[in-house]
Write a protein that holds these residues in place. Structure first.
Motif, short mmCIF file in Angstrom:
data_model
loop_
_atom_site.label_atom_id
_atom_site.label_comp_id
_atom_site.label_asym_id
_atom_site.label_seq_id
_atom_site.Cartn_x
_atom_site.Cartn_y
_atom_site.Cartn_z
N UNK A 94 12.17 44.34 57.21
CA UNK A 94 12.20 42.88 57.22
C UNK A 94 13.63 42.37 57.30
N UNK A 95 14.52 42.98 56.53
CA UNK A 95 15.93 42.59 56.58
C UNK A 95 16.53 42.85 57.96
N UNK A 96 16.23 43.99 58.54
CA UNK A 96 16.74 44.33 59.87
C UNK A 96 16.19 43.36 60.91
N UNK A 97 14.89 43.10 60.83
CA UNK A 97 14.24 42.24 61.82
C UNK A 97 14.81 40.83 61.79
N UNK A 98 15.14 40.37 60.61
CA UNK A 98 15.68 39.02 60.49
C UNK A 98 17.20 39.00 60.59
N UNK A 99 17.77 40.18 60.85
CA UNK A 99 19.20 40.33 61.09
C UNK A 99 20.06 39.72 59.98
N UNK A 100 19.66 39.98 58.74
CA UNK A 100 20.49 39.51 57.64
C UNK A 100 21.83 40.24 57.71
N UNK A 101 22.93 39.51 57.69
CA UNK A 101 24.23 40.15 57.88
C UNK A 101 24.61 41.10 56.75
N UNK A 102 23.98 40.98 55.61
CA UNK A 102 24.35 41.88 54.52
C UNK A 102 23.50 43.15 54.47
N UNK A 103 22.65 43.34 55.48
CA UNK A 103 21.91 44.60 55.54
C UNK A 103 22.93 45.69 55.83
N UNK A 104 22.99 46.62 54.96
CA UNK A 104 23.97 47.69 55.10
C UNK A 104 23.36 48.85 55.87
N UNK A 105 24.17 49.46 56.69
CA UNK A 105 23.69 50.60 57.47
C UNK A 105 23.19 51.70 56.55
N UNK A 106 23.72 51.76 55.34
CA UNK A 106 23.24 52.74 54.37
C UNK A 106 21.75 52.54 54.08
N UNK A 107 21.32 51.28 53.94
CA UNK A 107 19.91 50.98 53.68
C UNK A 107 19.02 51.40 54.85
#
Length: 171
Positions: A125-138
């Motif tokens: 969901x975070x990736x799809x909505x392109x939240x800028x704080x989604x960390x590549x680690x997640x």
């Protein structure tokens, strides 16, 4: 009494997604392999932060099948719940986490699998909505988790479909 030996045909929404899972699973594992045999976190994080379009494309090659496969888990779950009479077709659409918990509640998946799929779904969901704080680690962690969870989910789901009286999927 009707002949119980004759299995029902899979609904189109289920059959189409089941037939497509392997293709996207293979794309995900292939894209992960582009970051080394162990899907190296440092290489993935560096590519995610890069301004080089080729490097970003490598990251996107992981993210897209990851998103699709998570969507398929939720969509398959929702379609199965409709067929099981848990949800009514045309009713209020349930959200991903609600669907995963309903699958747990009717005994399709374990509590532990449900929790892992919920973690994956939240990252998707975070990736799809392109939240800028989604960390590549997640994303890295969730992609690993999805690759390990999907085969078990698919087995649980196929077993449940047979319990509901459907034919064994071709895929």
């Amino acid at each position: 009494m009707t002949d119980a030996a004759e299995p029902r045909k899979l609904p189109r929404a289920v059959a189409v997604r089941l037939a497509d899972v392997t293709r996207h699973f293979n794309a995900l594992t292939h894209a992960m392999g582009d970051f080394g045999d162990d899907f190296d976190l440092d290489l993935f994080e560096a590519a995610a932060m890069s301004h080089d379009p080729d490097e970003l494309a490598r990251v996107y090659a992981v993210e897209r099948p990851f998103e699709l496969l998570d969507n398929y888990v939720v969509e398959l779950g929702a379609a199965g719940l409709v067929e099981a009479g848990v949800y009514q077709p045309g009713g209020e659409p349930a959200r991903g986490i609600t669907i995963l918990r309903a699958l747990r509640d009717v005994g399709v998946i374990s509590t532990a699998r449900c929790e892992r799929l919920e973690r994956i779904h939240r990252v998707r969901t975070d990736v799809q909505h392109e939240y800028p704080d989604v960390r590549s680690h997640s994303v890295h962690e969730a992609a690993h988790l999805l690759v390990s969870e999907l085969p078990g989910f698919m087995k649980d789901y196929a077993d449940w479909l047979r319990e509901l009286g459907f034919a064994k999927p071709d895929a």
